[in-house]
Design a protein around this motif. Structure first.
Motif, mmCIF file in Angstrom:
data_model
loop_
_atom_site.group_PDB
_atom_site.id
_atom_site.type_symbol
_atom_site.label_atom_id
_atom_site.label_comp_id
_atom_site.label_asym_id
_atom_site.label_seq_id
_atom_site.Cartn_x
_atom_site.Cartn_y
_atom_site.Cartn_z
ATOM 1 N N ASP A 117 -38.043 2.257 60.169
ATOM 2 C CA ASP A 117 -37.203 3.124 59.329
ATOM 3 C C ASP A 117 -35.892 2.448 58.949
ATOM 4 O O ASP A 117 -35.407 2.606 57.829
ATOM 5 N N THR A 118 -35.312 1.695 59.855
ATOM 6 C CA THR A 118 -34.069 0.980 59.547
ATOM 7 C C THR A 118 -34.309 -0.034 58.436
ATOM 8 O O THR A 118 -33.521 -0.122 57.488
ATOM 9 N N ALA A 154 -40.977 -7.322 59.657
ATOM 10 C CA ALA A 154 -39.539 -7.585 59.507
ATOM 11 C C ALA A 154 -38.759 -6.845 60.588
ATOM 12 O O ALA A 154 -37.822 -7.390 61.180
ATOM 13 N N ALA A 155 -39.146 -5.600 60.846
ATOM 14 C CA ALA A 155 -38.475 -4.807 61.872
ATOM 15 C C ALA A 155 -38.610 -5.458 63.240
ATOM 16 O O ALA A 155 -37.645 -5.541 64.003
ATOM 17 N N VAL A 201 -33.908 -1.550 52.654
ATOM 18 C CA VAL A 201 -34.575 -1.843 51.378
ATOM 19 C C VAL A 201 -34.119 -0.836 50.320
ATOM 20 O O VAL A 201 -33.741 -1.220 49.219
ATOM 21 N N GLU A 202 -34.138 0.449 50.657
ATOM 22 C CA GLU A 202 -33.734 1.497 49.711
ATOM 23 C C GLU A 202 -32.282 1.346 49.281
ATOM 24 O O GLU A 202 -31.935 1.633 48.134
#
Length: 129
Positions: free
Chosen positions: A18-19, A9-10, A24-25
């Protein structure tokens, strides 16, 4: 049903792993499982929102007609007395622009300089960041 891992996805979105994890978080991008899996349709919705809501306040994007803006780094500049060939790497893409040597000098284009390649039709316009 198509699904993607965080790293995939990144890569598709042109951001870091990390983004994507932060999105997601924060609930901006639905994911399930461990490791996280993102449904393709959900990823498409986010991708579309990123295009619809570009960060236009911090850039010239709102005042430039070219909408295909690719941030990157200059990797090579070949100049003679009149023209310059400027090569950039923008993500996984290599962009090449031909411009006057004076324009390249005025922009301070040299290997290692961050820049944005703006693509409009068959022209590639480079601006410094």
């Amino acid at each position: 049903m198509t699904s993607y891992r965080v790293a995939e996805a990144a890569e598709i979105l042109g951001v870091s792993d990390d983004t994507v994890r932060r999105w997601v978080e924060a609930g901006r991008l639905p994911a399930s499982g461990n490791p996280a899996v993102i449904v393709g349709a959900d990823l498409a919705v986010l991708a579309e929102s990123l295009v619809d809501e570009p960060d236009r306040e911090r850039s010239r994007a709102s005042s430039v007609s070219a909408r295909n803006r690719l941030p990157g780094i200059v990797t090579r500049v070949k100049k003679d007395t009149v023209m310059a060939q400027v090569e950039m790497v923008c993500g996984r893409s290599r962009m090449v622009s031909l411009m006057s040597a004076d324009a390249a000098d005025e922009l301070g284009l040299a290997p290692g300089v961050r820049a944005v390649a703006s693509v409009k039709s068959t022209n590639v316009v480079i601006e410094t960041v």
